[in-house]
Motif scaffolding. Sequence first.
Motif, mmCIF file in Angstrom:
data_model
loop_
_atom_site.group_PDB
_atom_site.id
_atom_site.type_symbol
_atom_site.label_atom_id
_atom_site.label_comp_id
_atom_site.label_asym_id
_atom_site.label_seq_id
_atom_site.Cartn_x
_atom_site.Cartn_y
_atom_site.Cartn_z
ATOM 1 N N ASP A 1 0.817 -1.211 0.000
ATOM 2 C CA ASP A 1 0.000 0.000 0.000
ATOM 3 C C ASP A 1 0.852 1.264 0.000
ATOM 4 O O ASP A 1 0.515 2.243 -0.663
ATOM 5 C CB ASP A 1 -0.940 0.006 1.205
ATOM 6 C CG ASP A 1 -2.027 -1.060 1.091
ATOM 7 O OD1 ASP A 1 -2.271 -1.538 -0.035
ATOM 8 O OD2 ASP A 1 -2.607 -1.420 2.135
ATOM 9 N N ASP A 2 1.964 1.243 0.746
ATOM 10 C CA ASP A 2 2.835 2.416 0.817
ATOM 11 C C ASP A 2 4.024 2.253 -0.137
ATOM 12 O O ASP A 2 5.169 2.538 0.212
ATOM 13 C CB ASP A 2 3.314 2.653 2.248
ATOM 14 C CG ASP A 2 4.041 1.451 2.840
ATOM 15 O OD1 ASP A 2 3.931 0.346 2.254
ATOM 16 O OD2 ASP A 2 4.729 1.621 3.866
ATOM 17 N N TRP A 3 3.745 1.843 -1.349
ATOM 18 C CA TRP A 3 4.781 1.445 -2.294
ATOM 19 C C TRP A 3 5.672 2.602 -2.747
ATOM 20 O O TRP A 3 6.783 2.375 -3.229
ATOM 21 C CB TRP A 3 4.143 0.780 -3.521
ATOM 22 C CG TRP A 3 3.366 1.726 -4.392
ATOM 23 C CD1 TRP A 3 2.131 2.236 -4.145
ATOM 24 C CD2 TRP A 3 3.763 2.252 -5.652
ATOM 25 N NE1 TRP A 3 1.725 3.059 -5.165
ATOM 26 C CE2 TRP A 3 2.707 3.087 -6.114
ATOM 27 C CE3 TRP A 3 4.896 2.101 -6.453
ATOM 28 C CZ2 TRP A 3 2.766 3.776 -7.334
ATOM 29 C CZ3 TRP A 3 4.952 2.786 -7.665
ATOM 30 C CH2 TRP A 3 3.906 3.608 -8.094
ATOM 31 N N THR A 4 5.236 3.837 -2.593
ATOM 32 C CA THR A 4 6.049 4.974 -3.017
ATOM 33 C C THR A 4 6.989 5.456 -1.914
ATOM 34 O O THR A 4 7.689 6.454 -2.091
ATOM 35 C CB THR A 4 5.162 6.150 -3.464
ATOM 36 O OG1 THR A 4 4.283 6.512 -2.402
ATOM 37 C CG2 THR A 4 4.350 5.782 -4.697
ATOM 38 N N TYR B 1 4.732 8.863 -15.287
ATOM 39 C CA TYR B 1 4.733 8.368 -13.906
ATOM 40 C C TYR B 1 4.767 9.533 -12.919
ATOM 41 O O TYR B 1 4.050 9.531 -11.925
ATOM 42 C CB TYR B 1 5.943 7.460 -13.721
ATOM 43 C CG TYR B 1 6.220 7.012 -12.309
ATOM 44 C CD1 TYR B 1 5.610 5.877 -11.784
ATOM 45 C CD2 TYR B 1 7.122 7.711 -11.503
ATOM 46 C CE1 TYR B 1 5.885 5.455 -10.487
ATOM 47 C CE2 TYR B 1 7.403 7.297 -10.213
ATOM 48 C CZ TYR B 1 6.780 6.171 -9.706
ATOM 49 O OH TYR B 1 7.063 5.755 -8.425
ATOM 50 N N ASP C 1 -3.001 9.246 -10.717
ATOM 51 C CA ASP C 1 -3.734 8.020 -10.395
ATOM 52 C C ASP C 1 -2.758 6.936 -9.952
ATOM 53 O O ASP C 1 -1.861 6.544 -10.713
ATOM 54 C CB ASP C 1 -4.530 7.552 -11.611
ATOM 55 C CG ASP C 1 -5.332 6.296 -11.329
ATOM 56 O OD1 ASP C 1 -6.336 6.390 -10.597
ATOM 57 O OD2 ASP C 1 -4.938 5.223 -11.825
ATOM 58 N N ASP C 2 -2.913 6.446 -8.741
ATOM 59 C CA ASP C 2 -1.961 5.497 -8.169
ATOM 60 C C ASP C 2 -1.889 4.203 -8.967
ATOM 61 O O ASP C 2 -0.793 3.674 -9.223
ATOM 62 C CB ASP C 2 -2.348 5.187 -6.720
ATOM 63 C CG ASP C 2 -1.208 4.586 -5.927
ATOM 64 O OD1 ASP C 2 -0.128 5.221 -5.859
ATOM 65 O OD2 ASP C 2 -1.376 3.480 -5.381
ATOM 66 N N ARG D 1 0.073 4.768 -12.175
ATOM 67 C CA ARG D 1 1.499 4.941 -11.913
ATOM 68 C C ARG D 1 2.188 3.580 -11.720
ATOM 69 O O ARG D 1 3.306 3.367 -12.185
ATOM 70 C CB ARG D 1 1.723 5.820 -10.687
ATOM 71 C CG ARG D 1 1.203 7.238 -10.857
ATOM 72 C CD ARG D 1 1.514 8.089 -9.644
ATOM 73 N NE ARG D 1 2.930 8.475 -9.656
ATOM 74 C CZ ARG D 1 3.712 8.450 -8.585
ATOM 75 N NH1 ARG D 1 3.242 8.015 -7.423
ATOM 76 N NH2 ARG D 1 4.965 8.840 -8.671
ATOM 77 N N LYS D 2 1.532 2.672 -11.035
ATOM 78 C CA LYS D 2 2.098 1.329 -10.879
ATOM 79 C C LYS D 2 2.284 0.661 -12.233
ATOM 80 O O LYS D 2 3.325 0.038 -12.508
ATOM 81 C CB LYS D 2 1.180 0.469 -10.000
ATOM 82 C CG LYS D 2 1.085 0.910 -8.553
ATOM 83 C CD LYS D 2 0.070 0.045 -7.793
ATOM 84 C CE LYS D 2 -0.065 0.479 -6.343
ATOM 85 N NZ LYS D 2 -1.064 -0.335 -5.600
#
Length: 517
Positions: A285-288, A363, A368-369, A372-373
């Motif tokens: 969830d907190d991938w960034t 990116y 939009d999350d 971006r992934k």
Amino acid sequence: MHSPLRTPRVSRRQMLQSGALCGGLLAMGDLGMLSQLKPVSAAEAKLDPNVVRLDSSIEPLVRLIEETPREQLMEAVAARIKQGTSYREVLAALLLVGVKNIEPRPSVGHKFHAVLVVNSAHLASISSPDEHRWLPIFWALDHYKSAAQRDVEERGDWTMSAIDDSQVMPHAKAKAQYVEAMENWDEAKADIAAASLARTGGANEIYRLLFKYGSRDYRSIGHKAIYVANSYRTLSCIGWQHAEPVLRSLTYALLMHEGSNPSQRDDEADRPFRRNEEIAAKLRDDWTTGKLDSDATQAMIETLRSGSNDDACDQAVQLINSGIHPQSIWDAMHVVAGEMVMQQPAIVPLHSVTTTNALRYAYETCGDDATRKLLLLQNAAFLPMFRSGMGGRGRVKDVTVGKLSEVEPAKSPQSVDDIFAELGSDPMAAAQMTLAYLQGQENHSAKAKQLIDAARVLVFRKGDNAHDYKFSSAILEDYYHVSPAWRDTYLASNIFLLRDSQRKDNQLVSRIQSALA
């Protein structure tokens, strides 16, 4: 059946027939004559969120570019600028004349580079001194005339047709139809929806969709993603009132394919996206967040060198989920793209660099999350596909970026002049000199800026095709997107496809001099 965007037009066929660190390179030489044109200030060339949008008076300037013979266009545009035509107006007309008159088929490349290069010329322009900012734009104007002639010869003088206003839909319906049409590769429905969205929506919302569909497939070796990023950036400068023909052209380009409907078959070009839509959901969830880690970057580099596109995407997910920051993955992708240029300084690896630049921009820009992934994973998937494309062309050198620092360069560079003089005869030596020069103990940031400025000037003076502008604008921008530990290596590897100082000057400078006489 004809595309809804195609209309033959015969009349145009007849028209088309008719400082101490840098040494001497940055002195600009005979480029100083560009100061005879109205200078372009940095404020004018950059985006001003409060700027008044251009009005319908842009159409006469587009028509001037269309109707003026190539050998007279420099003089005609120079005269308009002297009379007060602004940088933004010329840039807008340059983009619009291309999307109106050049078909992005059979590939989103080739002659369509006249459109793709507009933003690259703009980036080169805003990075230059005020008095030199017109040169990339004049080059792009001339390039358009060449591409328009090719369009006449290859596609029967294609031009974009008018939209039927009675079919324009309200925003919510247009967005739903656009998504459905893009998923089903339906050109006619997508065209109407794109025009409707341009009239009823905003740039950020619409480009979230376009960033996704621009990265969806590998057809045209990255040009779809490049067109999405470049069109967004140019529209941000010239104004959203010009969006409708751009979005229609872009949508038509994104739906380019061969054979039957891609949604109903399993093409290699489409497989990574379908798989990545599934595995992107596995990212934490907190991938960034996470930490920068050079070891993780090196592990990703090794996978990109030898693994499949599935291997690369799986490695990216694994590293991010273990606490690595996505920047470490991007560092690896930028470095490997540059390494490919070393291995085969040719068209396929060049596009691995420019595609990575476009996807990185998307990116960073997309809000939009989920998209971006996908953009990160699609870039990871595309690089092994570029590597495979290189193999199909043969003559891939067995060399890695590590070689750049293994030995001291035979010549010790005292200035960037030495590097670009060596580039024409021994690119590997020039790359090693570049790394040694940048990694000196003093004035690192100043040295990097001087090298970048010199590279850009040489493109102005020596460049002779759209890729010179596209490639140089991409790497000189991404140098600052790569982490400090890797950025010098990145720039050194990419010097293989920059212009050397021993190359003959192009003819554009003398043409502009003549236009200003």
